[in-house]
Design an enzyme around this catalytic site. Structure first.
Site, PDB file in Angstrom:
ATOM      1  N   HIS A  49     -17.518   7.366  14.824  1.00 32.09           N
ATOM      2  CA  HIS A  49     -16.511   7.847  16.099  1.00 32.09           C
ATOM      3  C   HIS A  49     -16.889   7.642  17.398  1.00 32.09           C
ATOM      4  CE1 HIS A  49     -12.898   8.448  17.449  1.00 32.09           C
ATOM      5  NE2 HIS A  49     -13.666   9.156  18.264  1.00 32.09           N
ATOM      6  N   ASP A  93      -0.672  13.522  15.789  1.00 35.10           N
ATOM      7  CA  ASP A  93      -1.994  13.664  16.322  1.00 35.10           C
ATOM      8  C   ASP A  93      -1.675  12.502  17.619  1.00 35.10           C
ATOM      9  OD1 ASP A  93      -4.097  13.520  18.700  1.00 35.10           O
ATOM     10  OD2 ASP A  93      -4.480  11.673  17.170  1.00 35.10           O
ATOM     11  N   ARG A  95      -0.073  14.671  25.806  1.00 35.86           N
ATOM     12  CA  ARG A  95      -1.352  14.488  26.893  1.00 35.86           C
ATOM     13  C   ARG A  95      -1.526  13.367  27.407  1.00 35.86           C
ATOM     14  NH1 ARG A  95      -4.969  15.228  22.406  1.00 35.86           N
ATOM     15  NH2 ARG A  95      -6.818  15.087  23.955  1.00 35.86           N
ATOM     16  N   SER A 137      -8.239  16.474  17.666  1.00 41.39           N
ATOM     17  CA  SER A 137      -7.069  14.662  17.619  1.00 41.39           C
ATOM     18  C   SER A 137      -8.420  14.403  16.739  1.00 41.39           C
ATOM     19  CB  SER A 137      -6.932  14.225  19.590  1.00 41.39           C
ATOM     20  OG  SER A 137      -7.250  13.817  19.406  1.00 41.39           O
ATOM     21  N   LYS A 163      -7.844  13.208  12.851  1.00 40.90           N
ATOM     22  CA  LYS A 163      -7.919  11.164  12.381  1.00 40.90           C
ATOM     23  C   LYS A 163      -9.114  11.095  10.766  1.00 40.90           C
ATOM     24  CE  LYS A 163      -7.491  10.145  16.940  1.00 40.90           C
ATOM     25  NZ  LYS A 163      -7.054  10.181  17.603  1.00 40.90           N
TER      26      LYS A 163
HETATM   27  N1  URA Z   1      -9.563  10.506  21.719  1.00 47.67           N
HETATM   28  C1  URA Z   1      -8.379  10.732  20.618  1.00 47.67           C
HETATM   29  O1  URA Z   1      -8.635   9.962  19.440  1.00 47.67           O
HETATM   30  N2  URA Z   1      -8.210  11.656  21.223  1.00 47.67           N
HETATM   31  C2  URA Z   1      -8.527  12.528  22.358  1.00 47.67           C
HETATM   32  O2  URA Z   1      -7.875  12.904  22.795  1.00 47.67           O
HETATM   33  C3  URA Z   1      -9.496  12.129  23.206  1.00 47.67           C
HETATM   34  C4  URA Z   1      -9.853  10.985  22.318  1.00 47.67           C
END
Ligand code: URA
Length: 431
Positions: free
Chosen positions: A87, A166, A173, A188, A192
């Site tokens: 990621h 999220d 946000r 966050s 995931k």
């Molecule tokens: N990517 C995400 O999935 N969440 C964040 O808070 C920032 C980048």
């Protein structure tokens, strides 16, 4: 009606006054927000309090686990291959997933890459792949598992069932100025990724002008926090801390980033893209039990390209199709001779976005052919009149605002002047 165990205003006051929330409070807060009991304006106050005052590691862990538990958690028990994923926290020209997923899968491991779409100046992997005619981002669960077993690499849209809390929190946000917070970003992303069910995970945590967090020390703190969260959840996790001050590679957009990725898969491509792809591939394969995998050879001898072709075809794409080309281009040339000493990632990302490569709102479409092709990188000698970069779009009225974005973002200096890249591409490793 069930009695709620806490009052959200009390919890907001605790964070406002720099206190620490306990596990039960955090679990309730995320559950109550997901089911609509806590209002957006209350959660906005909470995220701003977290943004300003931070969170303890225990709170970040509880927040991550609560968000995972808000949805389903995938399992790959039936798969004959080990799973390993990557990621990136997002950058400009960051197309690394495209060559990386098939490269790693060509070693017989599974890469279950559930990706998102771009918002703002950072591009989304799905948007890039959708410039390939026929390619589709949505897969059924059965197709997802069978492609992982058969091809090994899958890049597809994450269903709304993974960490739905999220999804709701991130949208909030985004419109309340609370994205750039280490506890909120870490929970966050990791909620995931842990819900996705991968056994191993390599994080590419960016710092610099094109990243969420500009300061390398804050990037390091984010990387350490996420590695700890992954490890605590039983996912073998490492991170590379990488420099995002300069765009990655020469292409910023969608179709042009696919073209550049194909060059890498064909054994060529820009040296920074190749360096980062190989470094991340080594990390992913080491975590999957292959520390000595010869990843360079797999790029050179076509194994990674073969897996790419199978991965694209399996999702309806034609790997031989012509990629879209924009109707209009505008070439920006060097005003004088010298050395390109600066090329800031963020303004170029914003310019590509203004050309149509990215979206301002979730529901907007992206223009697959829009973007920027750089013709020189920092440190290159340039001569007066030489093309520095080409802007492409189907809507020429977009050029003016795109050009405004890059005013002062690049500079031609003299031989011997300091080249401002912010240091090496890979600044550190955590894990
Ligand atoms: N990517 C995400 O999935 N969440 C964040 O808070 C920032 C980048």
């Amino acid at each position: 009606m069930a009695i709620e165990p806490f009052d959200v205003v009390d919890l907001i006051r605790i964070k406002r006054d720099r206190g620490v929330l306990n596990t039960a409070q955090i679990r309730w807060m995320i559950d109550a927000y997901t089911r609509g009991y806590i209002a957006d304006e209350q959660m906005s106050a909470m995220t701003m309090a977290i943004f300003l005052n931070g969170m303890e590691r225990t709170e970040i862990r509880d927040l991550t686990l609560a968000m995972i538990d808000s949805g389903e958690r995938l399992k790959f028990d039936g798969l004959s291959k080990r799973t390993t994923d990557k990621h990136s926290t997002g950058g400009v020209g960051d197309k690394i997933t495209l060559p990386l997923a098939p490269l790693v899968a060509s070693f017989g491991v599974a890469v279950p890459q559930l990706s998102g779409r771009g918002l703002g100046h950072t591009g989304g992997t799905l948007d890039k792949l959708e410039s390939i005619p026929g390619w589709r981002a949505s897969l059924t669960n059965e197709d997802f598992y069978s492609q992982l077993e058969d091809v090994g690499a899958v890049v597809c849209a994450a269903g709304s069932g993974l960490a739905p809390a999220d999804g709701k929190l991130y949208s909030l946000r985004d419109i309340t100025g609370t994205v750039e917070s280490i506890p909120l970003i870490a929970s966050s992303i990791m909620s995931k990724k842990i819900a996705e069910g991968t056994a191993a995970l390599v994080l590419d945590v960016k710092f610099g002008s094109g990243a969420f967090l500009q300061d390398p020390a804050r990037g390091l703190e984010l990387a350490e926090t996420m590695v700890q969260l992954g490890t605590d959840a039983g996912v073998a996790t490492t991170a590379l801390l990488t420099n995002m001050n300069v765009p990655l590679g020469y292409a910023i957009g969608n179709a042009n980033e696919v073209r550049e990725s194909l060059e890498v898969l064909a054994g060529g491509g820009p040296s920074d893209i190749v360096e980062l792809t190989l470094a991340l591939a080594r990390e992913m394969l080491a975590l999957a039990g292959q520390p000595d995998a010869d990843v360079e050879s797999a790029l050179q001898d076509g194994r990674a390209m073969d897996t790419w072709r199978r991965m694209i075809s399996a999702q309806g794409g034609d790997p031989d199709a012509t990629l879209p080309v924009a109707r209009e281009t505008l070439v920006v040339r060097a005003t004088h001779s010298g050395v390109l000493v600066e090329q800031q990632a963020l303004p170029f990302g914003v310019a590509a976005w203004r050309l149509g490569a990215g979206r301002a709102r979730k529901q907007d479409p992206v223009h697959h052919a829009a973007g920027i092709d750089l013709h020189a990188k920092p440190g290159d000698a340039v001569t007066a009149g030489q093309p520095l970069f080409t802007m492409s779009t189907d809507e020429p009225e977009r050029f003016e605002r795109a050009l405004q974005a890059v005013v002062g973002a690049y500079r031609i200096g003299n031989v011997g002047d300091e080249v401002l890249t912010g240091g090496p591409l890979i600044a550190g490793r955590i894990g």
